[in-house]
Enzyme design. Sequence first.
Site, mmCIF file in Angstrom:
data_model
loop_
_atom_site.group_PDB
_atom_site.id
_atom_site.type_symbol
_atom_site.label_atom_id
_atom_site.label_comp_id
_atom_site.label_asym_id
_atom_site.label_seq_id
_atom_site.Cartn_x
_atom_site.Cartn_y
_atom_site.Cartn_z
ATOM 1 N N GLY A 112 147.325 -22.733 114.286
ATOM 2 C CA GLY A 112 146.482 -23.854 114.731
ATOM 3 C C GLY A 112 146.302 -24.945 113.698
ATOM 4 O O GLY A 112 146.365 -26.134 114.035
ATOM 5 N N ASP A 113 146.081 -24.578 112.436
ATOM 6 C CA ASP A 113 145.833 -25.604 111.413
ATOM 7 C C ASP A 113 147.053 -26.517 111.289
ATOM 8 O O ASP A 113 146.939 -27.745 111.340
ATOM 9 C CB ASP A 113 145.526 -24.946 110.061
ATOM 10 C CG ASP A 113 144.424 -23.910 110.173
ATOM 11 O OD1 ASP A 113 143.260 -24.297 110.307
ATOM 12 O OD2 ASP A 113 144.746 -22.701 110.160
ATOM 13 N N GLU A 147 142.882 -23.458 119.221
ATOM 14 C CA GLU A 147 142.468 -24.838 119.480
ATOM 15 C C GLU A 147 143.573 -25.656 120.135
ATOM 16 O O GLU A 147 143.376 -26.262 121.198
ATOM 17 C CB GLU A 147 142.048 -25.486 118.144
ATOM 18 C CG GLU A 147 141.667 -26.939 118.296
ATOM 19 C CD GLU A 147 140.911 -27.510 117.103
ATOM 20 O OE1 GLU A 147 140.171 -26.772 116.427
ATOM 21 O OE2 GLU A 147 141.058 -28.722 116.853
ATOM 22 N N ASP A 148 144.742 -25.662 119.519
ATOM 23 C CA ASP A 148 145.768 -26.581 120.011
ATOM 24 C C ASP A 148 146.318 -26.168 121.372
ATOM 25 O O ASP A 148 146.489 -27.011 122.262
ATOM 26 C CB ASP A 148 146.906 -26.688 118.989
ATOM 27 C CG ASP A 148 147.859 -27.811 119.355
ATOM 28 O OD1 ASP A 148 147.390 -28.954 119.501
ATOM 29 O OD2 ASP A 148 149.056 -27.548 119.551
ATOM 30 N N SER A 149 146.588 -24.879 121.566
ATOM 31 C CA SER A 149 147.147 -24.464 122.868
ATOM 32 C C SER A 149 146.107 -24.630 123.971
ATOM 33 O O SER A 149 146.452 -24.874 125.126
ATOM 34 C CB SER A 149 147.691 -23.032 122.821
ATOM 35 O OG SER A 149 146.709 -22.114 122.437
#
Length: 365
Positions: free
Chosen positions: A18-19, A260-262
């Site tokens: 994610g980061d 977070e991103d997905s």
Amino acid sequence: MSGPLSFDLFCRVVDNFGDAGVCWRLARRLASLGQPVRLWIDRPDVLAQLLPSLILRPTGQTLEGVRVAPWNQAEQAMPPRGGVVIEAFACALPTAYEAAMAGRDCLWINLEYLSAEPWVEDCHGLPSLQANGVPKFFFFPGFTRATGGLLREPDLLTRCKTDQARDRGQRLQALTGLLSAPPADALCILLFCYPDAPLAGLQSALASLDRPVWLLTPGPRPSGPLHHQNGLQVISIPFVPQARFDELLWCCDLNFVRGEDSLVRALWAGTPLVWQIYRQAQEAHLEKLEAWLDQARWPGTAADLIHAWNQLDNDAVARTLPAALREPVWSDWRARSLAWRTALSVRPDLGQDLLDFCLRKRQTR
Ligand code: TRH
């Protein structure tokens, strides 16, 4: 109209993808808005898993207008004069670099993790004076107008609609190399979750449905009870490059996503999703999950399923997943997913919003 700003974006990988995933998307977006961007990252090897064209070399590489360089190079670098320094997720800047910022008139932004909690609106954009004499502004992504918004490329929804008008089986085969396509009436589900997810409940729910189910598991197959049973096919597919991850989401009727991103990408797909939130100490993540569910306003059964998934409750998943897939709940969930996407998509995206924020701050100096 002001000229471009120069952005230095700092990313430390805590764990997972994610980061790196969020920072790369933001860096790309800022570059596409005409801004010079350097992305300093401590684990370029993690980013390379999302971005296969990234070659790991000590001097870095320019890709899609972004200079990607290893973190240790930043220890000798100077902040861009009059530019913007983005510290992702309070990652702490290299000491000498941070000290040099004061004399170079830098704007300092801390990019926060995504949260739907109401207090985020009050803290978004606030400064806090730091030891080097430079104020640090706290920039919060979010789901409401009073936050910094969500990452989204301007053509994303058009690409999604064009793609979804094409045959799903062919798209899936081209993307994953699968030898056969799912039957037309199959329910296609993507499973991207943490290792502790309640997979026994998922197995029992999906094997109980009276229709074919294709459960797609990208990357290393989650260990545990998943197997072919009745109409359920469990299918390992390759981990796709991040640039094509959306296409995978667009092939599926239901997406299990995490972190977070997905999550954000699955929201833009406009189809039902089950989110496994990233676990935090003292169960702080459960409050975040509630705040997010409040904003989602999904059918109660879908919310029950998401609770069960995050409480790692196999029995409740086995019960609530078939109920959420049954009519009229399923059609309601689908309609509400589309409606939320539409509502979110009329707001500025995170990259544009951040750039506008920085330009405003520059003008008021
Ligand atoms: O990997 P994550 O669990 O990352 C997490 C979260 O960001 C969390 O908030 C953070 O605190 C922690 O990292 C450190 O989940 P996330 O955010 O969804 O990132 C996954 C990335 O992997 C995303 O950019 C999509 C990408 N991806 C692909 O590119 N191809 C794939 O096939 C898959 C399954 C994912």
